[in-house]
Design a protein around this motif. Structure first.
Motif, mmCIF file in Angstrom:
data_model
loop_
_atom_site.group_PDB
_atom_site.id
_atom_site.type_symbol
_atom_site.label_atom_id
_atom_site.label_comp_id
_atom_site.label_asym_id
_atom_site.label_seq_id
_atom_site.Cartn_x
_atom_site.Cartn_y
_atom_site.Cartn_z
ATOM 1 N N UNK A 116 -6.629 16.844 15.460
ATOM 2 C CA UNK A 116 -6.067 16.888 14.114
ATOM 3 C C UNK A 116 -6.030 15.473 13.533
ATOM 4 N N UNK A 117 -6.075 15.396 12.210
ATOM 5 C CA UNK A 117 -6.080 14.113 11.511
ATOM 6 C C UNK A 117 -4.656 13.596 11.325
ATOM 7 N N UNK A 118 -4.543 12.370 10.817
ATOM 8 C CA UNK A 118 -3.235 11.811 10.472
ATOM 9 C C UNK A 118 -2.511 12.733 9.488
ATOM 10 N N UNK A 119 -3.226 13.181 8.451
ATOM 11 C CA UNK A 119 -2.632 14.056 7.439
ATOM 12 C C UNK A 119 -2.207 15.397 8.052
ATOM 13 N N UNK A 120 -3.022 15.967 8.922
ATOM 14 C CA UNK A 120 -2.678 17.245 9.548
ATOM 15 C C UNK A 120 -1.444 17.116 10.436
ATOM 16 N N UNK A 121 -1.316 16.011 11.169
ATOM 17 C CA UNK A 121 -0.130 15.792 12.007
ATOM 18 C C UNK A 121 1.110 15.741 11.133
ATOM 19 N N UNK A 122 1.050 14.983 10.036
ATOM 20 C CA UNK A 122 2.194 14.882 9.133
ATOM 21 C C UNK A 122 2.541 16.244 8.529
ATOM 22 N N UNK A 123 1.529 17.017 8.139
ATOM 23 C CA UNK A 123 1.765 18.348 7.568
ATOM 24 C C UNK A 123 2.380 19.286 8.600
ATOM 25 N N UNK A 124 1.882 19.227 9.842
ATOM 26 C CA UNK A 124 2.419 20.102 10.906
ATOM 27 C C UNK A 124 3.891 19.836 11.143
ATOM 28 N N UNK A 125 4.321 18.590 10.953
ATOM 29 C CA UNK A 125 5.728 18.236 11.143
ATOM 30 C C UNK A 125 6.561 18.351 9.867
ATOM 31 N N UNK A 126 5.930 18.782 8.779
ATOM 32 C CA UNK A 126 6.650 18.946 7.513
ATOM 33 C C UNK A 126 6.906 17.644 6.787
ATOM 34 N N UNK A 127 6.117 16.606 7.080
ATOM 35 C CA UNK A 127 6.289 15.298 6.447
ATOM 36 C C UNK A 127 5.345 15.081 5.287
ATOM 37 N N UNK A 128 4.501 16.045 4.984
ATOM 38 C CA UNK A 128 3.515 15.848 3.899
ATOM 39 C C UNK A 128 3.893 16.647 2.676
ATOM 40 N N UNK B 102 0.858 -1.177 0.000
ATOM 41 C CA UNK B 102 0.000 0.000 0.000
ATOM 42 C C UNK B 102 0.897 1.230 0.000
ATOM 43 N N UNK B 103 0.419 2.320 -0.578
ATOM 44 C CA UNK B 103 1.165 3.572 -0.585
ATOM 45 C C UNK B 103 0.609 4.479 0.499
ATOM 46 N N UNK B 104 1.501 4.955 1.368
ATOM 47 C CA UNK B 104 1.085 5.777 2.505
ATOM 48 C C UNK B 104 1.737 7.154 2.455
ATOM 49 N N UNK B 105 0.907 8.182 2.431
ATOM 50 C CA UNK B 105 1.407 9.553 2.549
ATOM 51 C C UNK B 105 1.616 9.896 4.020
ATOM 52 N N UNK B 106 1.071 9.084 4.913
ATOM 53 C CA UNK B 106 1.154 9.310 6.355
ATOM 54 C C UNK B 106 1.748 8.078 7.036
ATOM 55 N N UNK B 107 3.071 7.826 6.841
ATOM 56 C CA UNK B 107 3.656 6.578 7.332
ATOM 57 C C UNK B 107 4.228 6.603 8.749
ATOM 58 N N UNK B 108 4.220 7.768 9.402
ATOM 59 C CA UNK B 108 4.782 7.808 10.755
ATOM 60 C C UNK B 108 3.823 7.175 11.756
ATOM 61 N N UNK B 109 4.249 6.178 12.516
ATOM 62 C CA UNK B 109 3.376 5.513 13.497
ATOM 63 C C UNK B 109 3.312 6.304 14.809
ATOM 64 N N UNK B 110 2.568 7.398 14.796
ATOM 65 C CA UNK B 110 2.584 8.331 15.915
ATOM 66 C C UNK B 110 1.366 8.256 16.822
ATOM 67 N N UNK B 111 0.229 7.734 16.324
ATOM 68 C CA UNK B 111 -1.015 7.822 17.090
ATOM 69 C C UNK B 111 -1.353 6.487 17.734
ATOM 70 N N UNK B 112 -1.410 6.484 19.041
ATOM 71 C CA UNK B 112 -1.762 5.279 19.794
ATOM 72 C C UNK B 112 -3.208 5.384 20.244
#
Length: 156
Positions: A144-156, A16-26
């Protein structure tokens, strides 16, 4: 990022292709905890459902959780019918997404700079969340969503 995943016995493999691959949310909700969370929580990633390719599909089963009000969740939790490994969550409410469990991913994942702990209001009494400096905690859903977390950290 292309992710390779599998169940424990190898009967099901997927990419699968993931734009949000950081495993940050528990997630500590009872559904995640009981279906995929040996540590008292589960970690879901965000991926493009159209990119999901599965081999061994005949070994898949789907579980739909019963909610507190007695209704069935719209979420479809796919798992291996042979070994029971939790693989991914798909919810038609968000048809473009699929949420593979980080525990099913074989590709090395990036380490998140901080984590978000959600649904702490329903965690098991024996669970002691490992909250680090910079982590955010929520009794229910995060702000915030998975995508928003990644964007906030500059990963998107």
């Amino acid at each position: 990022m292309k992710l390779n995943g599998s169940c424990h016995c190898g009967a099901v493999r997927f990419t699968v292709t993931a734009a949000s691959p950081y495993p940050f949310m528990r997630c500590y909700c009872s559904i995640c905890r009981k279906t995929a969370g040996g540590g008292g929580y589960a970690i879901n990633l965000g991926a493009d459902r159209r990119s999901l390719k599965v081999t061994g599909e005949e070994n898949l089963s789907v579980y739909r959780a019963r909610l507190d009000d007695g209704s069935l969740s719209t979420g479809e939790r796919s798992f291996c019918s042979r070994c029971g490994s939790a693989l991914w969550l798909y919810d038609p409410t968000w048809p473009g997404l699929v949420h593979p469990h980080a525990s099913a991913i074989d590709t090395p994942l990036p380490v998140p700079p901080d984590r978000v702990h959600i649904m702490l209001g329903s965690k098991a009494s024996w669970v002691e969340p490992e909250v680090r400096e910079g982590d955010r905690c929520f009794d229910d859903y995060p702000d915030e969503s998975l995508a928003q977390w990644h964007a906030r950290h500059g990963f998107a």
